[in-house]
Design a protein around this motif. Structure first.
Motif, mmCIF file in Angstrom:
data_model
loop_
_atom_site.group_PDB
_atom_site.id
_atom_site.type_symbol
_atom_site.label_atom_id
_atom_site.label_comp_id
_atom_site.label_asym_id
_atom_site.label_seq_id
_atom_site.Cartn_x
_atom_site.Cartn_y
_atom_site.Cartn_z
ATOM 1 N N PHE A 110 59.691 51.994 -37.255
ATOM 2 C CA PHE A 110 60.691 51.359 -38.106
ATOM 3 C C PHE A 110 60.813 49.881 -37.761
ATOM 4 N N THR A 111 59.848 49.122 -38.275
ATOM 5 C CA THR A 111 59.876 47.670 -38.155
ATOM 6 C C THR A 111 60.869 47.106 -39.174
ATOM 7 N N PRO A 112 61.270 45.830 -39.011
ATOM 8 C CA PRO A 112 62.157 45.237 -40.026
ATOM 9 C C PRO A 112 61.592 45.316 -41.439
ATOM 10 N N ALA A 113 60.285 45.084 -41.594
ATOM 11 C CA ALA A 113 59.683 45.138 -42.932
ATOM 12 C C ALA A 113 59.823 46.526 -43.532
ATOM 13 N N ARG A 114 59.544 47.556 -42.732
ATOM 14 C CA ARG A 114 59.621 48.929 -43.228
ATOM 15 C C ARG A 114 61.073 49.333 -43.503
ATOM 16 N N ALA A 115 61.980 48.933 -42.619
ATOM 17 C CA ALA A 115 63.389 49.292 -42.801
ATOM 18 C C ALA A 115 63.982 48.616 -44.039
ATOM 19 N N PHE A 116 63.658 47.321 -44.227
ATOM 20 C CA PHE A 116 64.201 46.633 -45.398
ATOM 21 C C PHE A 116 63.535 47.109 -46.692
ATOM 22 N N SER A 117 62.290 47.516 -46.617
ATOM 23 C CA SER A 117 61.648 48.119 -47.784
ATOM 24 C C SER A 117 62.378 49.387 -48.198
ATOM 25 N N LEU A 118 62.756 50.199 -47.220
ATOM 26 C CA LEU A 118 63.484 51.431 -47.500
ATOM 27 C C LEU A 118 64.898 51.140 -48.003
ATOM 28 N N LEU A 119 65.535 50.128 -47.420
ATOM 29 C CA LEU A 119 66.875 49.748 -47.871
ATOM 30 C C LEU A 119 66.861 49.289 -49.328
ATOM 31 N N VAL A 120 65.887 48.442 -49.678
ATOM 32 C CA VAL A 120 65.794 47.953 -51.048
ATOM 33 C C VAL A 120 65.508 49.110 -52.013
ATOM 34 N N PHE A 121 64.685 50.056 -51.578
ATOM 35 C CA PHE A 121 64.417 51.225 -52.420
ATOM 36 C C PHE A 121 65.711 51.963 -52.745
ATOM 37 N N TYR A 122 66.556 52.138 -51.733
ATOM 38 C CA TYR A 122 67.799 52.883 -51.956
ATOM 39 C C TYR A 122 68.854 52.059 -52.693
ATOM 40 N N VAL A 123 68.751 50.742 -52.673
ATOM 41 C CA VAL A 123 69.663 49.925 -53.483
ATOM 42 C C VAL A 123 69.453 50.211 -54.967
ATOM 43 N N PHE A 124 68.203 50.378 -55.372
ATOM 44 C CA PHE A 124 67.879 50.479 -56.793
ATOM 45 C C PHE A 124 67.614 51.899 -57.286
ATOM 46 N N ALA A 125 67.205 52.810 -56.420
ATOM 47 C CA ALA A 125 66.733 54.119 -56.882
ATOM 48 C C ALA A 125 67.868 54.983 -57.420
ATOM 49 N N TRP A 145 69.371 58.449 -72.711
ATOM 50 C CA TRP A 145 69.807 57.417 -71.767
ATOM 51 C C TRP A 145 69.627 57.822 -70.314
ATOM 52 N N PRO A 146 69.934 59.073 -69.900
ATOM 53 C CA PRO A 146 69.662 59.418 -68.498
ATOM 54 C C PRO A 146 68.188 59.350 -68.125
ATOM 55 N N ILE A 147 67.291 59.729 -69.059
ATOM 56 C CA ILE A 147 65.854 59.656 -68.755
ATOM 57 C C ILE A 147 65.411 58.202 -68.643
ATOM 58 N N LEU A 148 65.869 57.361 -69.587
ATOM 59 C CA LEU A 148 65.543 55.929 -69.500
ATOM 60 C C LEU A 148 66.079 55.332 -68.194
ATOM 61 N N GLN A 149 67.271 55.744 -67.821
ATOM 62 C CA GLN A 149 67.900 55.268 -66.589
ATOM 63 C C GLN A 149 67.067 55.664 -65.372
ATOM 64 N N LEU A 150 66.646 56.918 -65.331
ATOM 65 C CA LEU A 150 65.849 57.417 -64.203
ATOM 66 C C LEU A 150 64.519 56.672 -64.096
ATOM 67 N N VAL A 151 63.849 56.504 -65.223
ATOM 68 C CA VAL A 151 62.554 55.825 -65.214
ATOM 69 C C VAL A 151 62.718 54.357 -64.805
ATOM 70 N N TYR A 152 63.705 53.681 -65.381
ATOM 71 C CA TYR A 152 63.904 52.261 -65.094
ATOM 72 C C TYR A 152 64.261 52.031 -63.628
ATOM 73 N N MET A 153 65.244 52.780 -63.111
ATOM 74 C CA MET A 153 65.704 52.550 -61.743
ATOM 75 C C MET A 153 64.648 52.949 -60.719
ATOM 76 N N THR A 154 63.918 54.025 -60.988
ATOM 77 C CA THR A 154 62.845 54.419 -60.061
ATOM 78 C C THR A 154 61.738 53.378 -60.046
ATOM 79 N N GLY A 155 61.372 52.883 -61.220
ATOM 80 C CA GLY A 155 60.348 51.841 -61.299
ATOM 81 C C GLY A 155 60.791 50.558 -60.624
ATOM 82 N N LEU A 156 62.052 50.170 -60.850
ATOM 83 C CA LEU A 156 62.585 48.968 -60.210
ATOM 84 C C LEU A 156 62.607 49.125 -58.695
ATOM 85 N N ALA A 157 62.990 50.306 -58.218
ATOM 86 C CA ALA A 157 63.033 50.557 -56.777
ATOM 87 C C ALA A 157 61.638 50.495 -56.172
ATOM 88 N N TYR A 158 60.674 51.094 -56.855
ATOM 89 C CA TYR A 158 59.298 51.125 -56.321
ATOM 90 C C TYR A 158 58.703 49.720 -56.243
#
Length: 730
Positions: free
Chosen positions: A672-687, A706-719
């Motif tokens: 758990f380096t800073p890069a890996r930890a912040f990558s995971l944090l950013v994923f959870y901000v958006f997912a 709308w829930p499907i669009l929401q799921l696709v958009y937020m997962t894509g943004l998080a990734y």
């Protein structure tokens, strides 16, 4: 109507006198033992406080419009002989609904055959602002409903120099008037005595439809068997929105409206003007105002600073900064005690006992339970701050200030309530978007609200921030970890408003939105209500999220402890042979054996299947398991990693952060380096890691689009965001 004592006294004494004078005129209910009473009033008129006083239920009380979205009920013991069902309806300014929650009222009151149709109506009004509050009362009275006027906030009215002649007001309105202070419970007993009687409808009419409309209204009355012209007028106004009407009934009214050239909007305007003219006459006879300009209320003086176009925003962000600092700094000591306590119990059991059931208890149940209990202090602090902001009336000011900004991004000021509520939980926040009248603004608000970091993300944030961000002071009074936490919340907020801007450009509608906000006066918070809010939210987290976390922790322990066929035995044999060849110590050998067995377990095989997709983000198969399981609820992530990293580890690895800090990559370096930890944090901000949120979006939007669009958009943004963070900083 009832006899009235000539009273111009404070709330505490007048209520009893009016109640006793009223008793004699109304015979008791017949054989019916449970009366149904509806509480109706303007937002901020004290309706929810009165509901609490009447029922004893611990309902949340807020100072901004929209806190009461769904109809709530409770049982009140009015007198030793009478019990009543109290229905708390959403706050509204009139019977012409502008939002979905206000339609709850019209659908209930227009249909006398409805199961929940009330026997009586208690209208709560703000005594310091009678002119605005009486508009709704006069509409309800003209519907022919038996009504009581709860004259609330009489103490505030007196402070503002407003003196009300109760006898004159009661004479003018034709209904019992009970002065009270709902927050302190003053006058509640008198109100109970009055509503325990068989009340009659108001004896005074406040508005008569013009003669040209009478033929149309009489036909509607006859067709629907209605009891007065004013109710028929509302059918003509709102037949398209009244849910209980059939298609044929709507067609019938539509044909009548077209035949008589009925124009709803001008008629509503004409009615409102006529009602205010009548209200002005009533107030001239019953109300005296002695306040002068130099006695400006302290709320107005505070608002000059707290809603200032510069200082207001700086103060608001200062409040947010204090809140996030407190979540880390103040909660650290109780969190450490809880963490050490759970770890001590775990270590004690592992030291003195052995076997599969002990492993299940320590590595499954206790590991998951520790992931729940440790975050109670932070969640309690977060909700304490939010409750205080609501109780004092400051939240309404925030809504007003943010309207200036929100409109530029396709939202309006009322969107702030769901967005700020989303910091607590996205589910009730999305439901509170019902108060937004404009369809486009409401859909955009629902779509972007889950991007606000809810309390379920706190466990993920605090564990990873504590792992890679130093616990160092900044400018003496601030903490670097608190700054990092606030940064994550701001990242979610900016993602929400820029996503709203994109939707504003994509969604096309001619409907115009507007924003009307009434400021409640500033008050000291009722600490009882704050305490109730904290206890309820903590209980919800522990008993609802906790059940899911512990259950998934146990399932994960099973998946991590067993594997297909002889896979675990073969992995152990190979690991011991490799360790012997490399002449590793006993502790190092056991660590390698545990790692190899975990990798070949059912959980390991599942994670390995997912790993190629998440490897570019810096994640391994263990994190992949946590990502999947946390879709049930975001906070499950901590329980999952606690369980995954517990299996086979030394009993001395006590806390979650210690387990993560001890994890190594294939080169023997900290995983758990800073890069890996912040990558995971950013994923959870958006997912969109929450099934409950998707379910409530489906319910509120009446479909899966709308829930499907929401799921696709937020997962894509998080990734994509997580990928950028890891590749840039690794």
């Amino acid at each position: 109507m009832a006899r009235v004592a000539q009273i111009t006294a404070p709330a505490g004494t007048a209520a009893s006198a009016v109640a006793l004078e009223t008793l004699g005129d109304f015979p008791p209910h017949g054989s019916r033992s449970l009366t149904r009473i509806a509480l109706i009033g303007n937002p901020n008129s004290g309706k929810s406080s009165l509901f609490n006083q009447l029922t004893g239920l611990n309902q949340k009380v807020g100072n901004f419009p929209g806190v009461t979205v769904d109809r709530k009920t409770g049982i009140s013991q009015l007198t030793p002989q009478h019990r009543a069902e109290i229905i708390d309806l959403p706050g509204t300014y009139s019977l012409y609904p502008k939002s979905l929650d206000e339609k709850v009222i019209t659908d209930l009151l227009y249909d006398r055959a409805a199961e929940q149709f009330p026997d009586f109506v208690v209208v709560t009004v703000d005594a310091s602002n009678l002119r605005r509050n009486l508009l709704l009362f006069t509409q309800l009275a003209d519907l022919g409903l038996p009504t009581v006027l709860a004259l609330n906030m009489t103490d505030v009215a007196e402070q503002h120099g407003v003196r009300i002649d109760l006898a004159a007001l009661q004479q003018e309105l034709g209904v019992p008037v009970i002065p009270m202070n709902a927050r302190k419970g003053i006058g509640v007993t008198a109100l109970k005595i009055v509503i325990a009687q068989q009340l009659s409808a108001a004896t005074v009419s406040f508005y008569e439809p013009e003669a040209a409309l009478v033929p149309m209204l009489r036909q509607i009355r006859h067709y629907f068997n209605l009891h007065n012209d004013y109710l028929a007028l509302h059918y003509a106004h709102q037949f398209r929105q009244i849910n209980f009407l059939t298609a044929d009934e709507r067609t019938y009214i539509g044909e009548l409206v077209a035949r008589y050239d009925f124009q709803a909007t001008p008629q509503q305007a004409q009615e409102t003007i006529a009602r205010y003219a009548r209200i002005n006459d009533i107030l001239l006879n019953a109300v005296t105002v002695t306040r002068t300009e130099k006695n400006e209320p302290h709320s107005n003086r505070l608002d000059k600073v707290l809603t200032h176009k510069v200082w207001g925003y700086l103060i608001f962000f200062g409040v947010l900064f204090l809140m996030f600092q407190a979540v880390f700094a103040w909660a650290s000591y109780p969190m450490e005690l809880i963490d050490q306590g759970v770890a001590w119990i775990n270590s004690l059991i592992q030291t003195n006992f052995d076997g599969p059931l002990i492993s299940l208890l320590t590595e499954g149940i206790l590991a998951g339970l520790g992931g729940v209990l440790i975050f109670i202090p932070q969640i309690a602090l977060l909700f304490a701050f939010i409750a205080v902001l609501e109780e004092t009336g400051y939240m309404a000011r925030v809504t007003f200030m943010m309207d200036r900004i929100m409109r530029k991004f396709g939202l309006n000021g009322k969107s702030v309530v769901p967005l700020i509520s989303g910091v607590a939980c996205a589910v009730p926040a999305i439901m509170s978007a019902r108060t937004i009248e404009n369809w486009k603004d409401r859909i955009i608000t629902i779509f972007v609200t889950p991007l606000m970091s809810c309390s379920a993300r706190i466990p993920v944030y605090t564990v990873l921030i504590g792992l890679v961000v130093p616990d160092e002071p900044v400018l003496v009074i601030f903490n670097l970890r608190g700054i990092a936490l606030m940064g994550l919340y701001l990242l979610g907020f900016f993602a929400a408003i820029f996503s709203a801007l994109a939707l504003k450009l994509l969604l096309r509608t001619r409907e115009r939105s507007y924003f009307i906000m009434e400021f409640p006066v500033y008050r000291w918070p009722r600490w009882k209500n704050v305490g109730i809010t904290i206890v309820e939210k903590v209980k919800t987290f522990v008993f609802q999220a906790g059940k899911v976390i512990v259950a998934i922790s146990v399932i994960l322990w099973v998946l991590a402890s067993y594997g297909p066929g002889q896979a675990l035995e073969k992995a152990e044999t190979a690991a011991r042979a490799s360790a012997a060849q490399q002449q590793l110590s006993k502790a190092e050998t056991e660590t390698r054996v545990a790692s190899e067995k975990l990798e070949n377990s059912y959980a390991g095989l599942f994670g390995r299947t997912l790993e190629p997709a998440i490897r570019p983000l810096g994640f391994d198969w263990k994190i992949g398991i946590a990502l999947i399981t946390s879709f049930a609820a975001r906070e499950v992530f901590v329980g999952t990693i606690s369980t995954i990293y517990s299996v086979g580890q030394d009993a001395d690895m006590r806390t979650v952060q210690q387990k993560l800090a001890a994890e190594k990559d294939e080169f023997g370096r900290p995983f758990f380096t800073p890069a890996r930890a912040f990558s995971l944090l950013v994923f959870y901000v958006f997912a969109m890691q929450c099934m409950s949120t998707l379910a409530v979006v489906y319910r509120e939007t009446k479909g899966w689009k709308w829930p499907i669009l929401q799921l696709v958009y937020m997962t894509g943004l998080a990734y994509v965001s997580s990928l950028i963070v890891y590749q840039v900083f690794k």
